[in-house]
Design an enzyme around this catalytic site. Structure first.
Site, PDB file in Angstrom:
ATOM      1  N   ASP A  77      -4.914 -15.595  71.257  1.00 49.01           N
ATOM      2  CA  ASP A  77      -5.920 -16.318  72.043  1.00 49.01           C
ATOM      3  C   ASP A  77      -5.302 -17.392  72.931  1.00 49.01           C
ATOM      4  O   ASP A  77      -4.130 -17.748  72.788  1.00 49.01           O
ATOM      5  CB  ASP A  77      -6.963 -16.960  71.100  1.00 49.01           C
ATOM      6  CG  ASP A  77      -6.341 -17.680  69.906  1.00 49.01           C
ATOM      7  OD1 ASP A  77      -5.145 -17.995  69.952  1.00 49.01           O
ATOM      8  OD2 ASP A  77      -7.058 -17.909  68.913  1.00 49.01           O
ATOM      9  N   ASN A 146     -13.787 -23.554  60.044  1.00 52.33           N
ATOM     10  CA  ASN A 146     -15.138 -22.973  59.963  1.00 52.33           C
ATOM     11  C   ASN A 146     -15.070 -21.467  59.687  1.00 52.33           C
ATOM     12  O   ASN A 146     -16.060 -20.766  59.831  1.00 52.33           O
ATOM     13  CB  ASN A 146     -15.917 -23.228  61.261  1.00 52.33           C
ATOM     14  CG  ASN A 146     -15.292 -22.537  62.464  1.00 52.33           C
ATOM     15  OD1 ASN A 146     -14.189 -21.977  62.376  1.00 52.33           O
ATOM     16  ND2 ASN A 146     -15.988 -22.572  63.584  1.00 52.33           N
ATOM     17  N   HIS A 148     -13.066 -19.250  61.288  1.00 49.05           N
ATOM     18  CA  HIS A 148     -12.709 -18.353  62.399  1.00 49.05           C
ATOM     19  C   HIS A 148     -11.292 -17.814  62.224  1.00 49.05           C
ATOM     20  O   HIS A 148     -10.454 -18.429  61.563  1.00 49.05           O
ATOM     21  CB  HIS A 148     -12.899 -19.017  63.779  1.00 49.05           C
ATOM     22  CG  HIS A 148     -11.900 -20.059  64.157  1.00 49.05           C
ATOM     23  ND1 HIS A 148     -12.266 -21.217  64.814  1.00 49.05           N
ATOM     24  CD2 HIS A 148     -10.566 -20.147  64.017  1.00 49.05           C
ATOM     25  CE1 HIS A 148     -11.190 -21.937  65.051  1.00 49.05           C
ATOM     26  NE2 HIS A 148     -10.144 -21.322  64.585  1.00 49.05           N
ATOM     27  N   GLU A 153     -15.466 -16.971  66.546  1.00 51.45           N
ATOM     28  CA  GLU A 153     -16.275 -18.031  65.936  1.00 51.45           C
ATOM     29  C   GLU A 153     -17.467 -17.447  65.195  1.00 51.45           C
ATOM     30  O   GLU A 153     -18.038 -16.424  65.601  1.00 51.45           O
ATOM     31  CB  GLU A 153     -16.803 -18.947  67.043  1.00 51.45           C
ATOM     32  CG  GLU A 153     -15.721 -19.711  67.795  1.00 51.45           C
ATOM     33  CD  GLU A 153     -15.290 -20.991  67.082  1.00 51.45           C
ATOM     34  OE1 GLU A 153     -15.122 -20.973  65.857  1.00 51.45           O
ATOM     35  OE2 GLU A 153     -15.119 -22.007  67.781  1.00 51.45           O
TER      36      GLU A 153
HETATM   37  C1  GLP Z   1      -7.060 -22.245  65.983  1.00 52.88           C
HETATM   38  C2  GLP Z   1      -6.587 -20.941  66.646  1.00 52.88           C
HETATM   39  C3  GLP Z   1      -6.160 -19.959  65.608  1.00 52.88           C
HETATM   40  C4  GLP Z   1      -5.451 -20.731  64.520  1.00 52.88           C
HETATM   41  C5  GLP Z   1      -6.481 -21.497  63.724  1.00 52.88           C
HETATM   42  C6  GLP Z   1      -5.917 -22.449  62.675  1.00 52.88           C
HETATM   43  O1  GLP Z   1      -8.184 -22.759  66.570  1.00 52.88           O
HETATM   44  N1  GLP Z   1      -7.488 -20.307  67.539  1.00 52.88           N
HETATM   45  O2  GLP Z   1      -5.378 -18.952  66.197  1.00 52.88           O
HETATM   46  O3  GLP Z   1      -4.783 -19.835  63.671  1.00 52.88           O
HETATM   47  O4  GLP Z   1      -7.368 -22.144  64.592  1.00 52.88           O
HETATM   48  O5  GLP Z   1      -5.333 -23.570  63.258  1.00 52.88           O
HETATM   49  P1  GLP Z   1      -4.382 -24.567  62.472  1.00 52.88           P
HETATM   50  O6  GLP Z   1      -3.220 -23.758  62.002  1.00 52.88           O
HETATM   51  O7  GLP Z   1      -3.963 -25.615  63.472  1.00 52.88           O
HETATM   52  O8  GLP Z   1      -5.159 -25.113  61.343  1.00 52.88           O
END
Ligand code: GLP
Length: 253
Positions: A77, A146, A148, A153
């Site tokens: 993404d 949340n 995702h 989402e």
């Molecule tokens: C983000 C990204 C994901 C990521 C996840 C966890 O928003 N879109 O690809 O794996 O949320 O993020 P983090 O590792 O900073 O907790």
């Protein structure tokens, strides 16, 4: 559909988790007839990519060169409205973590272009490129607070494809650190690989570290798969591994 115990790997801390994930990445990079890697960004992946750089550095130059020459990956993404060179874009994060240190070309280390003038067309182009490359081999995933995965989402079913979407307030808060701590500065929209393409990967590795993820990880692992928790659809994949540290499982240090 609870996760069988042999698919849940528990490590002491984020460093140990990173080493275990790198074992899987090296295995995937070395495999014959491999499909592209699916890669993720976020804080969880920073120690993983640091460990991967160290591991590759320790290989004989010829072996390292062969692994890197065969590198092909698609990231999950990126934010819409940020050019690739914006420091908070996932593009820039991947360049810092892997592209520059490993000498990977943009054709090897691919991401959706959040700066494209027509994001909808860019999402379709990215989906076509992924399909043309044969789909994903090993897909690395972080977990949003949340529930995702990528930027899929909630609420979200397992059939959603690569697309543009609006980010939730919770996700903009979670990712505000990269934008000076201000959720309002986090872009409102993103392009994400869909759950449909993620679930079609040969294998999935969900990486979860830190106590802040313990409540959501517990809900995801409890099942059943449901739209309110996009990550719960991963439980139906025949080759899912969850690699977590003790804190993410709510266990004492
Ligand atoms: C983000 C990204 C994901 C990521 C996840 C966890 O928003 N879109 O690809 O794996 O949320 O993020 P983090 O590792 O900073 O907790």
């Amino acid at each position: 559909m609870p996760l069988s115990q042999d698919r849940l790997l528990v490590e002491a801390d984020a460093e140990a988790v990173a080493e275990r994930v790198v074992d899987r990445l090296i295995e995937a990079l070395s495999a014959a007839g491999r499909r592209p890697l699916g890669l993720a960004t976020g804080r969880t992946m920073e120690p993983v990519y640091a460990a991967l750089r160290r591991r590759l550095e320790a290989f004989e130059p010829v072996v390292r060169g062969r692994l890197l020459a065969g590198w092909s990956s698609f990231n999950l993404d990126d934010y819409i409205g940020l050019a690739a060179d914006h420091p908070a874009s996932f593009h820039a994060a991947m360049d810092r973590n892997l592209g520059e240190p490993l000498g990977l070309s943009p054709a090897q280390l691919r991401l959706p272009d959040g700066g494209a003038p027509d994001p909808e067309a860019e999402a379709r182009r990215y989906a076509r490129a992924l399909a043309a490359a044969g789909g994903l081999g090993l897909q690395l995933l972080g977990l949003g607070e949340n529930g995702h995965v990528g930027f899929n989402e909630p609420p979200c079913g397992p059939g959603v494809i690569t697309r543009c979407l609006r980010l939730s307030a919770a996700t903009r808060r979670q990712n505000a650190a990269a934008f000076g701590g201000d959720p309002q500065r986090v872009p409102e929209r993103a392009i994400t690989v869909g759950l449909s393409e993620i679930l079609a990967a040969r294998s999935l590795v969900l990486v979860v570290t830190g106590a802040s993820k313990a409540p959501i990880l517990r809900r995801v692992l409890e099942g059943p798969p449901q739209e309110a928790l996009p990550a719960s659809w991963l439980l139906g994949h025949p080759d899912l591994s969850v690699i977590a540290d003790r804190a993410a499982l709510g266990l004492e240090g």
